[in-house]
Structure formats: structure tokens, C-alpha cells
Scaffold this motif. Structure first.
Motif, PDB file in Angstrom:
ATOM      1  N   GLY A 155     -13.684 -28.958  10.652  1.00 40.28           N
ATOM      2  CA  GLY A 155     -13.471 -27.669  11.304  1.00 40.28           C
ATOM      3  C   GLY A 155     -12.244 -27.583  12.177  1.00 40.28           C
ATOM      4  N   VAL A 156     -11.355 -28.555  12.076  1.00 44.57           N
ATOM      5  CA  VAL A 156     -10.119 -28.495  12.855  1.00 44.57           C
ATOM      6  C   VAL A 156      -9.286 -27.318  12.352  1.00 44.57           C
ATOM      7  N   GLN A 157      -8.716 -26.595  13.276  1.00 48.54           N
ATOM      8  CA  GLN A 157      -7.972 -25.384  12.952  1.00 48.54           C
ATOM      9  C   GLN A 157      -6.689 -25.668  12.180  1.00 48.54           C
ATOM     10  N   ILE A 158      -6.419 -24.831  11.191  1.00 50.96           N
ATOM     11  CA  ILE A 158      -5.223 -24.973  10.359  1.00 50.96           C
ATOM     12  C   ILE A 158      -3.959 -24.915  11.208  1.00 50.96           C
ATOM     13  N   GLU A 159      -3.921 -23.976  12.143  1.00 51.61           N
ATOM     14  CA  GLU A 159      -2.727 -23.806  12.968  1.00 51.61           C
ATOM     15  C   GLU A 159      -2.407 -25.076  13.756  1.00 51.61           C
ATOM     16  N   ALA A 160      -3.442 -25.725  14.272  1.00 47.47           N
ATOM     17  CA  ALA A 160      -3.236 -26.956  15.034  1.00 47.47           C
ATOM     18  C   ALA A 160      -2.684 -28.056  14.136  1.00 47.47           C
ATOM     19  N   LEU A 161      -3.181 -28.130  12.918  1.00 45.00           N
ATOM     20  CA  LEU A 161      -2.695 -29.151  11.993  1.00 45.00           C
ATOM     21  C   LEU A 161      -1.263 -28.881  11.550  1.00 45.00           C
ATOM     22  N   ILE A 162      -0.933 -27.630  11.354  1.00 43.63           N
ATOM     23  CA  ILE A 162       0.451 -27.284  10.996  1.00 43.63           C
ATOM     24  C   ILE A 162       1.386 -27.697  12.134  1.00 43.63           C
ATOM     25  N   ASP A 163       0.993 -27.398  13.365  1.00 38.88           N
ATOM     26  CA  ASP A 163       1.797 -27.808  14.526  1.00 38.88           C
ATOM     27  C   ASP A 163       1.944 -29.324  14.559  1.00 38.88           C
ATOM     28  N   TYR A 164       0.842 -30.033  14.295  1.00 37.80           N
ATOM     29  CA  TYR A 164       0.857 -31.494  14.311  1.00 37.80           C
ATOM     30  C   TYR A 164       1.841 -32.035  13.271  1.00 37.80           C
ATOM     31  N   VAL A 165       1.756 -31.518  12.050  1.00 43.61           N
ATOM     32  CA  VAL A 165       2.650 -31.989  10.974  1.00 43.61           C
ATOM     33  C   VAL A 165       4.100 -31.691  11.331  1.00 43.61           C
ATOM     34  N   HIS A 166       4.350 -30.507  11.856  1.00 42.83           N
ATOM     35  CA  HIS A 166       5.719 -30.130  12.245  1.00 42.83           C
ATOM     36  C   HIS A 166       6.262 -31.098  13.299  1.00 42.83           C
ATOM     37  N   LEU A 167       5.438 -31.428  14.278  1.00 43.33           N
ATOM     38  CA  LEU A 167       5.861 -32.340  15.339  1.00 43.33           C
ATOM     39  C   LEU A 167       6.027 -33.774  14.845  1.00 43.33           C
ATOM     40  N   PHE A 168       5.221 -34.147  13.848  1.00 49.46           N
ATOM     41  CA  PHE A 168       5.217 -35.529  13.367  1.00 49.46           C
ATOM     42  C   PHE A 168       6.612 -35.992  12.950  1.00 49.46           C
ATOM     43  N   TYR A 169       7.388 -35.094  12.388  1.00 47.95           N
ATOM     44  CA  TYR A 169       8.711 -35.466  11.888  1.00 47.95           C
ATOM     45  C   TYR A 169       9.829 -35.220  12.901  1.00 47.95           C
ATOM     46  N   GLN A 170       9.454 -34.977  14.142  1.00 47.31           N
ATOM     47  CA  GLN A 170      10.441 -34.835  15.209  1.00 47.31           C
ATOM     48  C   GLN A 170      10.344 -36.046  16.132  1.00 47.31           C
ATOM     49  N   GLU A 171      11.430 -36.335  16.787  1.00 45.15           N
ATOM     50  CA  GLU A 171      11.452 -37.479  17.707  1.00 45.15           C
ATOM     51  C   GLU A 171      10.798 -37.111  19.035  1.00 45.15           C
ATOM     52  N   ASN A 172      10.225 -38.127  19.678  1.00 46.92           N
ATOM     53  CA  ASN A 172       9.648 -38.000  21.018  1.00 46.92           C
ATOM     54  C   ASN A 172       8.567 -36.918  21.110  1.00 46.92           C
ATOM     55  N   ALA A 230       5.155 -37.779  20.402  1.00 46.68           N
ATOM     56  CA  ALA A 230       3.846 -38.450  20.377  1.00 46.68           C
ATOM     57  C   ALA A 230       2.879 -37.816  21.376  1.00 46.68           C
ATOM     58  N   GLU A 231       3.350 -37.506  22.556  1.00 45.62           N
ATOM     59  CA  GLU A 231       2.472 -36.916  23.583  1.00 45.62           C
ATOM     60  C   GLU A 231       1.965 -35.541  23.142  1.00 45.62           C
ATOM     61  N   ALA A 232       2.838 -34.744  22.570  1.00 44.26           N
ATOM     62  CA  ALA A 232       2.442 -33.408  22.110  1.00 44.26           C
ATOM     63  C   ALA A 232       1.431 -33.509  20.964  1.00 44.26           C
ATOM     64  N   ARG A 233       1.645 -34.457  20.050  1.00 45.51           N
ATOM     65  CA  ARG A 233       0.702 -34.652  18.949  1.00 45.51           C
ATOM     66  C   ARG A 233      -0.645 -35.118  19.472  1.00 45.51           C
ATOM     67  N   LYS A 234      -0.592 -36.024  20.430  1.00 37.02           N
ATOM     68  CA  LYS A 234      -1.835 -36.513  21.051  1.00 37.02           C
ATOM     69  C   LYS A 234      -2.579 -35.347  21.700  1.00 37.02           C
ATOM     70  N   ASP A 235      -1.862 -34.476  22.392  1.00 38.52           N
ATOM     71  CA  ASP A 235      -2.481 -33.321  23.051  1.00 38.52           C
ATOM     72  C   ASP A 235      -3.177 -32.406  22.039  1.00 38.52           C
ATOM     73  N   ILE A 236      -2.549 -32.199  20.898  1.00 45.88           N
ATOM     74  CA  ILE A 236      -3.163 -31.385  19.845  1.00 45.88           C
ATOM     75  C   ILE A 236      -4.478 -32.012  19.398  1.00 45.88           C
ATOM     76  N   LEU A 237      -4.456 -33.309  19.160  1.00 42.07           N
ATOM     77  CA  LEU A 237      -5.663 -33.999  18.705  1.00 42.07           C
ATOM     78  C   LEU A 237      -6.757 -33.980  19.767  1.00 42.07           C
ATOM     79  N   ILE A 238      -6.377 -34.163  21.017  1.00 36.84           N
ATOM     80  CA  ILE A 238      -7.371 -34.116  22.100  1.00 36.84           C
ATOM     81  C   ILE A 238      -7.992 -32.723  22.206  1.00 36.84           C
ATOM     82  N   GLU A 239      -7.153 -31.709  22.131  1.00 35.31           N
ATOM     83  CA  GLU A 239      -7.649 -30.328  22.209  1.00 35.31           C
ATOM     84  C   GLU A 239      -8.640 -30.046  21.073  1.00 35.31           C
TER      85      GLU A 239
END
Length: 122
Positions: A57-74, A76-85
């Protein structure tokens, strides 16, 4: 792997895989010279990851944000925040469901108290 093989392996339709790629839910899949998708292990890992989280049930929008961030530098904290949320949101849903299950169990127990003695009278 072909899209058909990936579809069968992860029990997800080829159309869904194409859709996930199109909206950025999974990174672009490598392609053969003729344009056919050629799923490598990294692509399969993404599909497995996304499918697991979507099934929960994880939201699509959150996963899209996660994937977008994954390929950017620095990021990790933002990706972690998405997963925690998302984890916290799911935990709230689980807690609410547990309350409903407890209530249903009490109702079922009450019916068993009423029905079972009535059946013994026969």
C-alpha cells in the motif's frame, strides 16, 4: 530477461511493468539494439522492490520521488525520510486494522456464546 519472463517471475502484468517505467516508478529498463526491453538484475531488483511496496500500500507518488532521488547525489537522507514516512503511514493503518480485528473477534465470541448453547438444546 524479456518483459514476459519478468512478468511471470514477479506475477505482474507486462502492461503494469510498462506503466511503472513510463511514470518513473522504476528506472528506464535497458534495451536491445532492436528496442526490446532487456531486463537485467538491477531492473528486476527495482520491480521486486516496487511490487513489494505497492502490495503493502505504499503510495505511488512516494515511490516515484524515491526513484527520482535514488539517481541523484547526496539524497540518502531524503530517501530515508520517504521510507520512514511511508512506514509510519502503514503502521497507522496496521494499528487501525488491529483495533477492528479485536472488535470483530469480540463480536464473533459473543455470537459463539449465544449460538453454541442454543445448538446444544437440540
Amino acid at each position: 530477461m524479456t518483459i514476459k519472463e519478468v512478468s511471470e517471475k514477479y506475477n505482474i502484468s507486462a502492461d503494469t511493468i510498462r506503466y511503472y517505467e513510463r511514470i518513473g516508478l522504476i528506472p528506464p529498463v535497458p534495451r536491445k539494439p532492436n528496442g526490446i526491453r532487456d531486463f537485467d538484475q538491477e531492473s528486476c531488483n527495482w520491480i521486486e522492490f516496487v511490487r513489494c511496496l505497492r502490495d503493502a500500500g505504499v503510495q505511488i507518488e512516494a515511490l516515484i520521488d524515491y526513484v527520482h532521488l535514488f539517481y541523484q547525489e547526496n539524497t540518502a537522507e531524503a530517501r530515508k525520510d520517504i521510507l520512514i514516512e511511508q512506514r509510519d503511514r502503514l503502521q497507522k493503518q496496521i494499528d487501525a486494522m488491529n483495533i477492528v480485528i479485536e472488535r470483530l473477534n469480540k463480536k464473533v465470541d459473543r455470537y459463539e456464546e449465544i449460538i453454541i448453547p442454543a445448538e446444544k438444546n437440540y
